[in-house]
Design an enzyme around this catalytic site. Structure first.
Site, PDB file in Angstrom:
ATOM      1  N   ARG A 163       0.715  -1.096   0.020  1.00  0.00           N
ATOM      2  CA  ARG A 163       0.159   0.028  -0.050  1.00  0.00           C
ATOM      3  C   ARG A 163       0.648   1.462  -0.115  1.00  0.00           C
ATOM      4  O   ARG A 163       0.595   2.241  -0.755  1.00  0.00           O
ATOM      5  CB  ARG A 163      -0.997   0.088   1.410  1.00  0.00           C
ATOM      6  CG  ARG A 163      -1.870   1.220   1.217  1.00  0.00           C
ATOM      7  CD  ARG A 163      -2.660   1.205   2.482  1.00  0.00           C
ATOM      8  NE  ARG A 163      -3.592   2.104   2.633  1.00  0.00           N
ATOM      9  CZ  ARG A 163      -4.559   2.337   3.258  1.00  0.00           C
ATOM     10  NH1 ARG A 163      -5.127   1.483   4.214  1.00  0.00           N
ATOM     11  NH2 ARG A 163      -5.231   3.495   3.348  1.00  0.00           N
TER      12      ARG A 163
ATOM     13  N   CYS B 202     -19.031  -1.895  -0.066  1.00  0.00           N
ATOM     14  CA  CYS B 202     -18.170  -0.984   0.622  1.00  0.00           C
ATOM     15  C   CYS B 202     -19.159  -0.086   1.733  1.00  0.00           C
ATOM     16  O   CYS B 202     -20.090  -0.195   1.832  1.00  0.00           O
ATOM     17  CB  CYS B 202     -17.910   0.018  -0.671  1.00  0.00           C
ATOM     18  SG  CYS B 202     -17.020   1.505   0.064  1.00  0.00           S
TER      19      CYS B 202
ATOM     20  N   TYR C 142     -14.647  10.197  -1.971  1.00  0.00           N
ATOM     21  CA  TYR C 142     -13.731  10.065  -2.921  1.00  0.00           C
ATOM     22  C   TYR C 142     -13.983  10.932  -4.255  1.00  0.00           C
ATOM     23  O   TYR C 142     -12.823  11.116  -4.748  1.00  0.00           O
ATOM     24  CB  TYR C 142     -13.783   8.469  -3.456  1.00  0.00           C
ATOM     25  CG  TYR C 142     -13.277   7.631  -2.416  1.00  0.00           C
ATOM     26  CD1 TYR C 142     -12.135   7.091  -2.412  1.00  0.00           C
ATOM     27  CD2 TYR C 142     -14.057   7.279  -1.290  1.00  0.00           C
ATOM     28  CE1 TYR C 142     -11.309   6.403  -1.589  1.00  0.00           C
ATOM     29  CE2 TYR C 142     -13.458   6.205  -0.381  1.00  0.00           C
ATOM     30  CZ  TYR C 142     -12.264   5.992  -0.476  1.00  0.00           C
ATOM     31  OH  TYR C 142     -11.477   5.324   0.408  1.00  0.00           O
TER      32      TYR C 142
ATOM     33  N   ASN D 110     -10.437  -4.483  -1.659  1.00  0.00           N
ATOM     34  CA  ASN D 110     -10.299  -3.163  -2.774  1.00  0.00           C
ATOM     35  C   ASN D 110      -9.335  -3.455  -3.914  1.00  0.00           C
ATOM     36  O   ASN D 110      -8.629  -4.230  -3.580  1.00  0.00           O
ATOM     37  CB  ASN D 110      -9.667  -1.953  -2.047  1.00  0.00           C
ATOM     38  CG  ASN D 110     -10.732  -1.195  -1.333  1.00  0.00           C
ATOM     39  OD1 ASN D 110     -12.166  -0.895  -2.261  1.00  0.00           O
ATOM     40  ND2 ASN D 110     -10.661  -0.604  -0.088  1.00  0.00           N
TER      41      ASN D 110
ATOM     42  N   HIS E 223     -16.794   3.896  -4.596  1.00  0.00           N
ATOM     43  CA  HIS E 223     -16.065   5.217  -4.733  1.00  0.00           C
ATOM     44  C   HIS E 223     -16.334   6.279  -5.676  1.00  0.00           C
ATOM     45  O   HIS E 223     -15.651   7.131  -5.927  1.00  0.00           O
ATOM     46  CB  HIS E 223     -14.564   4.773  -4.416  1.00  0.00           C
ATOM     47  CG  HIS E 223     -14.167   4.207  -3.416  1.00  0.00           C
ATOM     48  ND1 HIS E 223     -12.956   3.704  -2.845  1.00  0.00           N
ATOM     49  CD2 HIS E 223     -15.121   3.555  -2.245  1.00  0.00           C
ATOM     50  CE1 HIS E 223     -13.107   2.906  -1.695  1.00  0.00           C
ATOM     51  NE2 HIS E 223     -14.001   2.897  -1.564  1.00  0.00           N
TER      52      HIS E 223
END
Ligand code: NAD
Ligand code: G6P
Ligand code: MN
Length: 433
Positions: free
Chosen positions: A93, A169, A253, A147, A199
């Site tokens: 990440r 989500c 987002y 994700n 998102h």
């Protein structure tokens, strides 16, 4: 009783899920919960698994918790499979976030180049899981939380014949909770018509006791503290005239797209100070696992609320319960479009309000999206489709195409520089390239 298999069981979110199963035990009789992880996550699995056992024991419920590294044993005859894994853990990440920022592009784990690479790493694994499910639990539903949930759900829908998949989500449920808070009413009185993608979801209307309160909520949304309710995104105020003209509820987002420069500036500042979200989460996670280890703790520690996935358990367990009980209530999930949004391909994943039945989510027909948002939603869908294709084929040109058509990437040249550097940095988790 039901058998649930949770892949990525060592996640710090597991106590959240367990709390959900405990709370809804009366309507959802879970008998076995199998938490699966891999060698690298063995220690986390053990710590969080033991907390799960303590939580269940304290609740006095007959749910067996199994901890295993043997995915097949966990999947065998499961009724529901939930996934919450992170290929390459938080170090991957950090690369997703940092490499694009080095080149002046937003790095994020579900948006832009970061989202693409998380997809490239995750999709081969999820397709493998689906293959195992075909053999070991062909009738089970896959509830994917991993994700980028939009791209991952897209890949399962388009590259497997397993139709029983739902992408999940916490953002839509968070929008309902957040709206309830803004209006200072109980969340059960709020309903939002959701349409869009993961998102990239909009609230096309919002009701309090069945009466539209959209205008009021949109005015409230413009305030900086109201533009984001997830812990992983710091809000910035919308221009009131913009948000009024957009005339739809945004999700946090959207800030990355409609406030690209300002959000990038903020992320660049974090980057220069050495702390993108991955580092923040590493620290939070270490603190959480210290608490999870404490044999005197048998609840989900409130510190978990500092993570972005708030309300995940509510979203997951209410979904599973409505499917199991054929409740036919309305919940926002990622599912096959099937005509819900006219300008999105029918076989693609969309995030929309659905009637939740035993046979799965039935998307509510939206007609088309307002013209002002339609194009961006289509663009992100194209990015998800091409990204999923790149993940499946391992084709370099396709990956560059996905990278370049992402609205956060400024050019093919910059896209290529980022692509090459990320392919190299992530190569141990990209066997298809
Ligand atoms: P994490 O880093 O704690 O990873 C969870 C576990 O996955 C780890 O224990 C790891 O060892 C394990 N894992 C890695 N590869 C695996 C594999 N091949 N098979 C089985 N397990 C594997 O991650 P986290 O922060 O708990 O997040 C988990 C996932 O959930 C991520 O993909 C994250 O993006 C996602 N998430 C989604 C939402 C949403 O709204 N859908 C919200 C929050 C988090
Ligand atoms: C958000 C999103 C997730 C995202 C997460 C990040 O709410 O819905 O999809 O991945 O939270 O949270 P974290 O605490 O890991 O930064
Ligand atoms: Mn999410």
């Amino acid at each position: 009783g039901l058998k649930i298999a949770t892949i990525g069981g060592g996640s710090s979110y597991t106590p959240e899920l367990v709390e959900g199963f405990i709370k809804r035990y009366d309507e959802l009789p879970v008998r076995e919960l199998w938490l699966v992880d891999i060698e690298a996550g063995k220690e986390k699995l053990e710590i969080v698994g033991n907390l799960a056992k303590r939580m269940i024991e304290k609740a006095g419920l007959p749910i067996e918790v199994h901890l295993t590294l043997d995915r097949k044993a966990a999947l065998k005859d499961a009724d529901f499979v939930t996934t919450q894994f992170r290929v390459g853990q938080l170090d991957a990440r950090a690369k997703d976030e940092r490499i694009p920022l080095k080149h002046g592009v937003l790095g994020q784990e579900t948006n832009g180049p970061g989202g693409l690479f998380k997809g490239l790493r995750t999709i081969p694994v999820i397709l493998d899981i689906v293959k195992d499910m075909k053999e070991l639990c062909p009738d089970a539903w896959l509830i994917n939380f991993t994700n980028p949930a939009g791209m991952v759900t897209e890949a399962i829908l388009r590259y497997t014949d397993h139709e029983k998949v739902v992408g999940l989500c916490n953002v839509p449920i968070g929008m309902e909770m957040g709206t309830a808070k803004l209006l200072d009413v109980d969340h059960s009185r709020i309903r939002i018509d959701f349409a869009g993608l993961n998102h990239m979801v909009y609230g096309l209307d919002v009701y309090l006791d069945g009466v539209s309160v959209k205008d009021r909520v949109i005015e409230l949304l413009a305030a900086p503290e109201n533009s984001s309710f997830v812990k992983n995104i710091d809000g910035l105020g919308w221009e009131p005239e913009f948000i009024r003209a957009l005339n739809a509820l945004t999700c946090p987002y959207h800030l990355y797209y409609y406030k690209r420069n300002e959000m990038l500036e903020k992320e660049l500042k974090n980057f220069k100070e050495g702390t993108t979200r991955a580092e923040v989460v590493k620290k939070l996670e270490a603190e959480l696992f210290e608490l999870y280890k404490d044999p005197n703790i048998s609840i989900k520690p409130p510190q978990l609320e500092e993570r972005g996935g708030a309300y995940y358990s509510d979203a997951a367990v209410r979904l599973i319960s409505s499917m199991y009980n054929d409740k036919r209530d309305i919940q926002p999930v990622n599912t096959k479009n099937n005509g819900s949004i006219a300008s999105i391909p029918n076989d693609s994943a969309v995030e929309v309000s659905c009637v939740i039945t035993k046979e799965g989510p039935k998307p509510i027909v939206n007609g088309d999206l307002p013209v002002a948002v339609r194009g961006l939603v289509q663009q992100i869908k194209s990015f998800e489709r091409v990204g999923a294709e790149a993940a499946v084929t391992g084709n370099y040109d396709t990956a560059l195409l996905a990278m370049t058509i992402n609205p956060l990437v400024p050019s093919d040249k910059v896209g290529k520089v980022i692509l090459d550097e990320m392919l190299e940095a992530h190569k141990e988790h990209l066997p298809q390239f």
